[in-house]
Design an enzyme around this catalytic site. Sequence first.
Site, short mmCIF file in Angstrom:
data_model
loop_
_atom_site.label_atom_id
_atom_site.label_comp_id
_atom_site.label_asym_id
_atom_site.label_seq_id
_atom_site.Cartn_x
_atom_site.Cartn_y
_atom_site.Cartn_z
N ASP A 1 76.33 3.45 -25.28
CA ASP A 1 76.36 2.97 -26.65
C ASP A 1 75.11 2.17 -26.98
O ASP A 1 74.80 1.18 -26.32
CB ASP A 1 77.61 2.12 -26.87
CG ASP A 1 77.78 1.72 -28.32
OD1 ASP A 1 77.16 0.73 -28.73
OD2 ASP A 1 78.53 2.40 -29.04
N ARG A 2 74.40 2.59 -28.01
CA ARG A 2 73.14 1.95 -28.37
C ARG A 2 73.34 0.55 -28.96
O ARG A 2 72.60 -0.37 -28.65
CB ARG A 2 72.35 2.83 -29.35
CG ARG A 2 71.63 4.03 -28.72
CD ARG A 2 72.55 5.08 -28.18
NE ARG A 2 73.41 5.66 -29.21
CZ ARG A 2 74.52 6.34 -28.98
NH1 ARG A 2 74.98 6.50 -27.75
NH2 ARG A 2 75.24 6.84 -29.96
N CYS B 1 70.08 10.31 -34.47
CA CYS B 1 70.79 9.05 -34.22
C CYS B 1 69.84 7.93 -34.62
O CYS B 1 68.72 7.85 -34.10
CB CYS B 1 71.16 8.91 -32.75
SG CYS B 1 71.82 7.26 -32.33
N THR C 1 70.27 4.47 -34.35
CA THR C 1 70.16 3.34 -33.44
C THR C 1 69.31 3.67 -32.23
O THR C 1 68.62 2.79 -31.68
CB THR C 1 71.56 2.87 -33.01
OG1 THR C 1 72.41 2.78 -34.16
CG2 THR C 1 71.49 1.50 -32.36
N THR D 1 74.66 0.93 -38.44
CA THR D 1 75.42 0.21 -37.41
C THR D 1 74.91 -1.22 -37.28
O THR D 1 73.80 -1.55 -37.72
CB THR D 1 75.28 0.90 -36.05
OG1 THR D 1 73.90 0.82 -35.63
CG2 THR D 1 75.72 2.34 -36.10
N LYS E 1 83.47 9.20 -35.38
CA LYS E 1 83.30 9.52 -33.96
C LYS E 1 84.61 10.02 -33.33
O LYS E 1 84.59 10.75 -32.34
CB LYS E 1 82.78 8.29 -33.21
CG LYS E 1 81.31 7.96 -33.53
CD LYS E 1 80.83 6.79 -32.72
CE LYS E 1 79.37 6.48 -32.99
NZ LYS E 1 78.45 7.55 -32.50
N CYS F 1 73.04 5.56 -40.63
CA CYS F 1 73.72 5.89 -39.38
C CYS F 1 74.14 7.33 -39.54
O CYS F 1 74.71 7.69 -40.58
CB CYS F 1 74.94 5.00 -39.15
SG CYS F 1 76.05 5.61 -37.85
#
Length: 214
Positions: free
Chosen positions: A45-46, A80, A82, A124, A164, A194
Amino acid sequence: MLGVLGGMGPLAGATFMQRLTLLTPATRDQDHIPAVLWSDPRVPDRSAARLSGGEDPLPWLLRGLRGLEAAGCGAIAIPCNTAHGWFDAMQAATRLPILHIVEAAADELLRLGVAQGPIGLMATKGTLAMRLYQQRLEGRGYDCLTPSVEEMDRVVMPAIDLVKANRVAESYAPLAESARRLMARGAKAVVLGCTEIPLGIHAGPTLPFPVADT
């Protein structure tokens, strides 16, 4: 050949491939862009890596880059936001040009006719904390309005989690409401910063104001 470093999340990468195909001006198979999707949802997870000392995703990102290099790709896109917090390290590790998602979003704002001024930014917590958009967009004449901390916790992050979890339709109402609040605060457009957020926004009625779909 375009390399797509995906899996963050899996639906965002898959949708990117679909959009790439649908937006290409082609009349036959051979007119389309050759592409390889590296979809690895095991990338840590970033946001957790940036905000709470979670596992570093960079080794996984570099593994994906090496795989795309080996496949013969000539450029990289990363659906993505992030993950772009590690952009400099990724670019330093490959000879291939990596398209930057924030620069693409800025170009999209210009295409929408929004050249400067206040814009809404939904993303995010990790993307906002790293100021990925704020730094680059402020340099191009934009002021970024973001949801409050309370709204991020109560609305935006839970809605991203719904996407997600493949509960995309349920994410529309909270995401659309957050976008409307940013417009009410004076934004001229809203950047969906995001790659899960556009999936939720497109699951319901079209919003009556400009949105930049990253």
